[in-house]
Write a protein that holds these residues in place. Structure first.
Motif, PDB file in Angstrom:
ATOM      1  N   THR A 174       1.036  -1.007   0.010  1.00  0.00           N
ATOM      2  CA  THR A 174      -0.210  -0.044  -0.111  1.00  0.00           C
ATOM      3  C   THR A 174       0.949   1.043  -0.042  1.00  0.00           C
ATOM      4  O   THR A 174       1.932   1.203   0.888  1.00  0.00           O
ATOM      5  N   LEU A 175       0.715   2.239  -0.793  1.00  0.00           N
ATOM      6  CA  LEU A 175       1.347   3.433  -1.032  1.00  0.00           C
ATOM      7  C   LEU A 175       0.329   4.602  -0.701  1.00  0.00           C
ATOM      8  O   LEU A 175      -0.693   4.697  -1.338  1.00  0.00           O
ATOM      9  N   VAL A 176       0.705   5.412   0.532  1.00  0.00           N
ATOM     10  CA  VAL A 176      -0.008   6.270   1.200  1.00  0.00           C
ATOM     11  C   VAL A 176       0.603   7.745   0.925  1.00  0.00           C
ATOM     12  O   VAL A 176       1.705   7.847   1.320  1.00  0.00           O
ATOM     13  N   ALA A 177      -0.164   8.787   0.345  1.00  0.00           N
ATOM     14  CA  ALA A 177       0.176  10.044   0.504  1.00  0.00           C
ATOM     15  C   ALA A 177       0.050  10.640   1.780  1.00  0.00           C
ATOM     16  O   ALA A 177      -1.273  11.203   1.962  1.00  0.00           O
ATOM     17  N   VAL A 178       0.716  10.557   2.742  1.00  0.00           N
ATOM     18  CA  VAL A 178       0.399  11.112   4.176  1.00  0.00           C
ATOM     19  C   VAL A 178       0.344  12.714   4.295  1.00  0.00           C
ATOM     20  O   VAL A 178      -0.554  13.266   4.827  1.00  0.00           O
ATOM     21  N   MET A 179       1.089  13.405   3.585  1.00  0.00           N
ATOM     22  CA  MET A 179       1.202  14.802   3.645  1.00  0.00           C
ATOM     23  C   MET A 179       1.301  15.226   1.684  1.00  0.00           C
ATOM     24  O   MET A 179       1.891  14.771   1.223  1.00  0.00           O
ATOM     25  N   SER A 180       0.301  15.859   1.501  1.00  0.00           N
ATOM     26  CA  SER A 180       0.224  16.479   0.331  1.00  0.00           C
ATOM     27  C   SER A 180      -0.114  17.904   0.214  1.00  0.00           C
ATOM     28  O   SER A 180      -0.837  18.535   1.018  1.00  0.00           O
ATOM     29  N   GLU A 181       0.224  18.690  -0.915  1.00  0.00           N
ATOM     30  CA  GLU A 181      -0.078  20.208  -0.863  1.00  0.00           C
ATOM     31  C   GLU A 181      -0.182  20.416  -2.207  1.00  0.00           C
ATOM     32  O   GLU A 181       0.259  19.616  -3.310  1.00  0.00           O
ATOM     33  N   PRO A 182      -0.957  21.654  -2.739  1.00  0.00           N
ATOM     34  CA  PRO A 182      -1.400  21.990  -3.818  1.00  0.00           C
ATOM     35  C   PRO A 182      -0.036  22.099  -4.907  1.00  0.00           C
ATOM     36  O   PRO A 182       1.149  22.776  -4.271  1.00  0.00           O
ATOM     37  N   LEU A 183      -0.018  21.636  -6.293  1.00  0.00           N
ATOM     38  CA  LEU A 183       1.177  21.798  -6.994  1.00  0.00           C
ATOM     39  C   LEU A 183       0.722  22.168  -8.309  1.00  0.00           C
ATOM     40  O   LEU A 183      -0.219  21.165  -8.904  1.00  0.00           O
ATOM     41  N   ASN A 184       0.793  23.304  -8.934  1.00  0.00           N
ATOM     42  CA  ASN A 184       0.575  23.521 -10.103  1.00  0.00           C
ATOM     43  C   ASN A 184       1.645  23.173 -11.179  1.00  0.00           C
ATOM     44  O   ASN A 184       2.800  23.069 -11.040  1.00  0.00           O
ATOM     45  N   GLU A 185       1.048  22.734 -12.390  1.00  0.00           N
ATOM     46  CA  GLU A 185       2.103  22.596 -13.479  1.00  0.00           C
ATOM     47  C   GLU A 185       2.961  23.754 -13.826  1.00  0.00           C
ATOM     48  O   GLU A 185       2.521  25.018 -13.924  1.00  0.00           O
ATOM     49  N   ALA A 186       4.177  23.673 -14.060  1.00  0.00           N
ATOM     50  CA  ALA A 186       5.153  24.539 -14.346  1.00  0.00           C
ATOM     51  C   ALA A 186       5.164  24.794 -15.791  1.00  0.00           C
ATOM     52  O   ALA A 186       5.115  23.976 -16.573  1.00  0.00           O
ATOM     53  N   GLN A 187       5.088  26.124 -16.255  1.00  0.00           N
ATOM     54  CA  GLN A 187       5.000  26.452 -17.455  1.00  0.00           C
ATOM     55  C   GLN A 187       6.549  26.396 -18.062  1.00  0.00           C
ATOM     56  O   GLN A 187       7.166  27.179 -17.613  1.00  0.00           O
ATOM     57  N   LYS A 188       6.596  25.819 -19.133  1.00  0.00           N
ATOM     58  CA  LYS A 188       7.955  25.798 -19.995  1.00  0.00           C
ATOM     59  C   LYS A 188       8.091  26.950 -20.824  1.00  0.00           C
ATOM     60  O   LYS A 188       7.323  27.708 -21.298  1.00  0.00           O
ATOM     61  N   SER A 189       9.425  27.399 -20.329  1.00  0.00           N
ATOM     62  CA  SER A 189       9.767  28.757 -21.237  1.00  0.00           C
ATOM     63  C   SER A 189       9.811  28.589 -22.834  1.00  0.00           C
ATOM     64  O   SER A 189      10.221  27.493 -23.089  1.00  0.00           O
ATOM     65  N   SER A 190       9.409  29.597 -23.336  1.00  0.00           N
ATOM     66  CA  SER A 190       9.461  29.550 -24.807  1.00  0.00           C
ATOM     67  C   SER A 190      10.778  30.269 -25.651  1.00  0.00           C
ATOM     68  O   SER A 190      10.892  30.328 -26.755  1.00  0.00           O
TER      69      SER A 190
END
Length: 503
Positions: free
Chosen positions: A332-348
């Motif tokens: 069993t794999l458990v995410a005990v602590m998680s936080e918001p994470l937005n996708e990082a925008q790649k540079s153009s």
């Protein structure tokens, strides 16, 4: 061999009330009153009420007559249970992957997987007790070879920390009362009627007559306490936790097979995290074996993450610790602590700027049991208060250090008293004696006067320190200070202290 920690919260109801209402003065005595029909009695008291003679089981009217200033609050068992569950879940995120509620007044945890608490059992328990105290919770913490022994010692011994050495369970519990065996109260009363007073007396009695009269429960509890029968801890779980699992029809045990399925579980977990817009900070791998035992591995990250390759590597680096025994039937794999994470925008841009990310290195050291942190400035003139520890990957703080006065590269954990010869009030020492070595002062610069922070502590209303940078005859450059201005005793005791070392 793992060890079991029992955390007993003797004042949970009153501590919960104080935490819910911080305006209650610390010296105010509190008693919790339970009701059954027309009967009202004391079900819990704080330390102040205990000192006044109020005790659990006392009639409410008698307690009120005994102590007129007593604050009496109706019992709320549901709120106490909810508070204990919240505390247990917090302990799960802080201490170990295997933590559970233990009765109505404590929690239990297996030290398996608690690699971040290395440094010995005594520092580990002291840290736990200090953190509970900082949260306004009275706690007694015990560690032993078994759940039963740790539970009994935490409740029987009034010290804040109790350590039962390995292999000494019998010696630790044989003189404890029967009420700590975790059997029904009626059974305890019947055993006392038969003449039994301690756990040791009961353990040395032939098992067959006890089983015939009381059933298998007494023998089972004795076997669990002395380690003859396993007592697995079922970790606390909440609906907020994200977890994925894989059960096996045929038990597995090979390292390659374990790593393969761990990798698949990481992919499933990351998919769910991505769907919720979260990144994981602390993840537990729970290994359930066919013999009913549980093993756990914890991996943490300095920042929220959901990189499949990196999370898989963190666990594969530690799966060699898994002892499959007769085989593993569930992972069993458990995410005990998680936080918001937005996708990082790649540079153009055509040319990417090279960014050095130390987070992977921080994660590696952190998962090896090392405490990785940064130091950051605090707005304070008092040197030991001008530094704080922050997470190694935390965002920069806005405060900055004062740079118009020289500061040593090494500040001692606490100022150390030294002997000096100096002409007061404004002259530096001629020589100093520190850690048994006498040093002659060749050059000195100062004094730099630092005033106490009277707005923080009333005792510092008139306090001052005079700091000097001195160079010893061997070339050492040291930072020393005199407590007080050298004239008025109200400003300090005029003793000298070593506080730092320059490069």
């Amino acid at each position: 061999m793992t060890r079991v920690v029992s955390i007993y919260l003797p004042n949970l109801p009153t501590d919960r009330i104080r935490r819910a209402d911080p305006s209650i003065p610390a010296e105010q005595a509190i008693a919790v009153i339970a009701k059954s029909g027309s009967k009202r009695w004391v079900s819990a008291v704080d330390d102040t009420a205990k000192k006044a003679g109020v005790h659990v089981g006392m009639q409410a009217a008698k307690a009120q007559a005994l102590f007129r200033g007593l604050t009496m609050i109706d019992a709320d068992p549901a709120a106490d249970a909810a508070a204990l569950e919240r505390i247990t879940f917090w302990a799960l995120t802080q201490y170990s992957p295997i933590v559970a509620v233990d009765g109505h007044d404590g929690l239990v945890m297996d030290t398996e997987g608690a690699d971040h608490l290395q440094g010995g059992e005594e520092p580990m328990l002291a840290r736990i007790a200090n953190q509970f105290r900082a949260k306004g919770l009275t706690a007694r913490v015990a560690i032993a070879d078994t759940w039963g022994a740790a539970n009994a010692c935490a409740r029987a011994i009034t010290r804040e920390i109790v350590i039962v050495p390995r292999g000494e369970t019998v010696k630790a519990v044989e003189k404890l009362p029967l009420s700590l065996l975790r059997v029904p109260d009626k059974t305890v009363g019947d055993l006392r009627t038969l003449g039994f007073k301690t756990i040791g007396e009961l353990a040395n009695t032939p098992r067959a007559p006890l089983t015939l009269r009381f059933g298998p429960e007494v023998g089972r509890r004795l076997d669990q306490m002395f380690g003859r029968m396993p007592e697995p801890i079922d970790p606390i779980r909440t609906d907020e936790l994200i977890e994925v699992s894989r059960s096996f029809a045929e038990p597995i045990g090979a390292a390659e097979t374990i790593n393969k399925y761990v990798g698949r579980l990481v992919v499933e977990l990351v998919d769910e995290l991505q769907r919720r817009g979260l990144g994981v900070r602390r993840t537990d791998l729970l290994v359930e074996k066919v013999d009913g035992t549980l093993q756990a591995i914890r991996a943490g990250t300095a920042k929220p993450a959901r990189d499949v390759a990196w999370l898989t590597k963190l666990f594969k680096d530690r799966t060699e610790k898994i002892e499959p025994g007769f085989g593993i039937e569930k992972l069993t794999l458990v995410a005990v602590m998680s936080e918001p994470l937005n996708e990082a925008q790649k540079s153009s841009s055509l040319v990417e700027e090279e960014v050095i990310d130390l987070t992977p290195l921080i994660d590696i050291y952190g998962n090896r049991g090392q405490r990785v942190y940064r130091v950051a400035p605090v707005a304070s003139d008092v040197p030991e208060r001008s530094v704080q520890r922050i997470g190694a990957a935390s965002d920069p703080v806005e405060a900055t250090w004062v740079t118009h006065w020289r500061r040593p590269v090494r500040l001692l954990a606490r100022p150390e008293q030294i002997d000096v010869m100096a002409l007061m009030p404004d002259h530096p020492p001629v020589w100093i004696l520190w850690r048994g070595k006498r040093r002659k002062v060749k050059n000195a610069d100062g004094p730099e006067r630092i005033f106490g922070e009277w707005w923080e502590r009333n005792s510092e209303m008139a306090a001052v320190r005079d700091y000097f940078v001195v160079e010893a005859d061997a070339g050492e450059r040291l930072w020393i200070f005199r407590s007080g201005d050298g004239v008025d005793p109200e400003t300090g005791n005029h003793r000298w202290f070593m506080h730092g070392i320059f490069a």
